[in-house]
Scaffold this motif. Structure first.
Motif, PDB file in Angstrom:
ATOM      1  N   ASN A 121      35.093  16.635 -24.068  1.00 39.98           N
ATOM      2  CA  ASN A 121      36.036  15.648 -24.583  1.00 39.98           C
ATOM      3  C   ASN A 121      36.143  14.451 -23.637  1.00 39.98           C
ATOM      4  O   ASN A 121      36.024  14.586 -22.410  1.00 39.98           O
ATOM      5  CB  ASN A 121      37.424  16.278 -24.745  1.00 39.98           C
ATOM      6  CG  ASN A 121      37.417  17.437 -25.720  1.00 39.98           C
ATOM      7  OD1 ASN A 121      36.720  17.412 -26.736  1.00 39.98           O
ATOM      8  ND2 ASN A 121      38.191  18.471 -25.417  1.00 39.98           N
ATOM      9  N   ASN A 122      36.395  13.279 -24.221  1.00 41.23           N
ATOM     10  CA  ASN A 122      36.667  12.058 -23.455  1.00 41.23           C
ATOM     11  C   ASN A 122      35.533  11.733 -22.485  1.00 41.23           C
ATOM     12  O   ASN A 122      35.756  11.364 -21.327  1.00 41.23           O
ATOM     13  CB  ASN A 122      37.985  12.187 -22.693  1.00 41.23           C
ATOM     14  CG  ASN A 122      38.481  10.850 -22.176  1.00 41.23           C
ATOM     15  OD1 ASN A 122      38.258   9.808 -22.796  1.00 41.23           O
ATOM     16  ND2 ASN A 122      39.133  10.867 -21.018  1.00 41.23           N
ATOM     17  N   VAL A 123      34.300  11.857 -22.946  1.00 46.94           N
ATOM     18  CA  VAL A 123      33.124  11.554 -22.132  1.00 46.94           C
ATOM     19  C   VAL A 123      32.605  10.160 -22.483  1.00 46.94           C
ATOM     20  O   VAL A 123      32.577   9.783 -23.658  1.00 46.94           O
ATOM     21  CB  VAL A 123      32.022  12.605 -22.354  1.00 46.94           C
ATOM     22  CG1 VAL A 123      30.720  12.204 -21.659  1.00 46.94           C
ATOM     23  CG2 VAL A 123      32.491  13.963 -21.846  1.00 46.94           C
ATOM     24  N   LEU A 124      32.184   9.418 -21.464  1.00 38.32           N
ATOM     25  CA  LEU A 124      31.564   8.105 -21.657  1.00 38.32           C
ATOM     26  C   LEU A 124      30.066   8.226 -21.422  1.00 38.32           C
ATOM     27  O   LEU A 124      29.630   8.671 -20.356  1.00 38.32           O
ATOM     28  CB  LEU A 124      32.155   7.096 -20.671  1.00 38.32           C
ATOM     29  CG  LEU A 124      31.405   5.763 -20.541  1.00 38.32           C
ATOM     30  CD1 LEU A 124      31.464   4.980 -21.847  1.00 38.32           C
ATOM     31  CD2 LEU A 124      31.960   4.935 -19.383  1.00 38.32           C
ATOM     32  N   LEU A 125      29.276   7.831 -22.416  1.00 37.13           N
ATOM     33  CA  LEU A 125      27.820   7.796 -22.301  1.00 37.13           C
ATOM     34  C   LEU A 125      27.390   6.337 -22.377  1.00 37.13           C
ATOM     35  O   LEU A 125      27.403   5.729 -23.449  1.00 37.13           O
ATOM     36  CB  LEU A 125      27.175   8.618 -23.421  1.00 37.13           C
ATOM     37  CG  LEU A 125      27.531  10.116 -23.433  1.00 37.13           C
ATOM     38  CD1 LEU A 125      27.053  10.761 -24.719  1.00 37.13           C
ATOM     39  CD2 LEU A 125      26.934  10.813 -22.230  1.00 37.13           C
ATOM     40  N   GLY A 140      35.767  14.432 -19.577  1.00 38.32           N
ATOM     41  CA  GLY A 140      36.106  13.299 -18.731  1.00 38.32           C
ATOM     42  C   GLY A 140      34.974  12.764 -17.888  1.00 38.32           C
ATOM     43  O   GLY A 140      35.183  11.889 -17.043  1.00 38.32           O
ATOM     44  N   ALA A 141      33.749  13.242 -18.103  1.00 35.25           N
ATOM     45  CA  ALA A 141      32.615  12.780 -17.307  1.00 35.25           C
ATOM     46  C   ALA A 141      32.205  11.367 -17.712  1.00 35.25           C
ATOM     47  O   ALA A 141      32.471  10.911 -18.830  1.00 35.25           O
ATOM     48  CB  ALA A 141      31.434  13.738 -17.458  1.00 35.25           C
ATOM     49  N   ARG A 142      31.537  10.686 -16.769  1.00 36.10           N
ATOM     50  CA  ARG A 142      31.029   9.341 -17.002  1.00 36.10           C
ATOM     51  C   ARG A 142      29.543   9.326 -16.649  1.00 36.10           C
ATOM     52  O   ARG A 142      29.183   9.626 -15.510  1.00 36.10           O
ATOM     53  CB  ARG A 142      31.789   8.305 -16.142  1.00 36.10           C
ATOM     54  CG  ARG A 142      33.288   8.247 -16.434  1.00 36.10           C
ATOM     55  CD  ARG A 142      33.539   7.643 -17.800  1.00 36.10           C
ATOM     56  NE  ARG A 142      34.951   7.527 -18.135  1.00 36.10           N
ATOM     57  CZ  ARG A 142      35.629   8.413 -18.820  1.00 36.10           C
ATOM     58  NH1 ARG A 142      35.035   9.524 -19.234  1.00 36.10           N
ATOM     59  NH2 ARG A 142      36.899   8.231 -19.109  1.00 36.10           N
TER      60      ARG A 142
END
Length: 225
Positions: A121-125, A140-142
């Motif tokens: 959830n809430n990951v930025l790719l 929460g990973a980026r």
């Protein structure tokens, strides 16, 4: 309709260029790709595989975004720009994720069954990033632009580079060996030129020294005569 409404709200919250929900609904290809995918995924889960692929290919034609109908997509996904995105059959994407153009959630060709990544959830790719293999990218990973991720990424981590390395977790720098500094990375051409320049300087000094030794030898011979 609740899925669509919250998706439109998510686009407005994440994209400063989004002026209204109507504009987002009519003109944003990421929204269209998500809507098409939900229909394709329904058909896929009800063993209407050909119809599912037909819908997904139609979506790809109109949006430039390819999501296999077997992929599992969470709520409030925001796809910014979107062109060139590929999401594989066994990929899973959590809630509240943000995906930029050129991203691939793919396989390596070495795995059977579960072949594609699970995105929390809430990951930025970021733009052009590639996540390849059946592992998890934590909540929460980026993932930085053009990074190639080949192994699991912890929660709230920032990964950069090729292959990707974790450089931060929850905003704190990590002590992992091989952390990548994307700002002050060494230029290999400059490094080679510096080595050549150092070698040239050594040769010049060597020649000067030998020349002086030869002159001193001749002078000593002349004095001896």
């Amino acid at each position: 309709m609740s899925h669509l409404s919250e998706t439109l709200a998510a686009y407005q919250a994440r994209d400063p260029a989004a002026r209204s929900k109507l504009e987002v609904f009519l003109l944003y290809p990421g929204v269209h790709a998500t809507v098409y995918h939900r229909a394709a995924h329904f058909c896929y889960c009800h063993n209407m595989k050909f119809l599912a692929r037909t819908i997904s290919q139609w979506s790809r034609f109109w949006t430039g975004i390819e999501i296999h109908p077997g992929a599992k997509i969470g709520r409030r996904l925001v796809i910014d720009h979107g062109m060139g995105i590929v999401i594989g059959e066994t990929a899973e994407v959590g809630d509240d994720c943000l995906i930029y153009h050129g991203v691939t959630l793919g396989g390596t060709g070495k795995d059977q069954g579960k072949r594609h990544p699970t995105i929390g959830n809430n990951v930025l790719l970021s733009t052009g990033s590639k996540v390849l293999g059946p592992f998890k990218v934590g909540d929460g990973a980026r993932i930085a632009a053009n990074a190639v991720v080949l192994k699991e990424i912890p929660e709230n981590a920032t990964a950069v580079g090729v292959p990707a390395r974790v450089v931060r977790i929850a905003g704190e720098k990590t002590d992992f060996v091989g952390d990548v500094d994307q700002v002050s990375v060494t230029d290999p051409v400059q490094k080679e030129l510096e080595a050549l320049n150092s070698r040239l300087t050594w040769l010049e000094n060597y020649i000067d020294r030998k020349h002086k030794e030869e002159e001193d030898r001749k002078e000593n011979q002349h004095e001896a005569v």
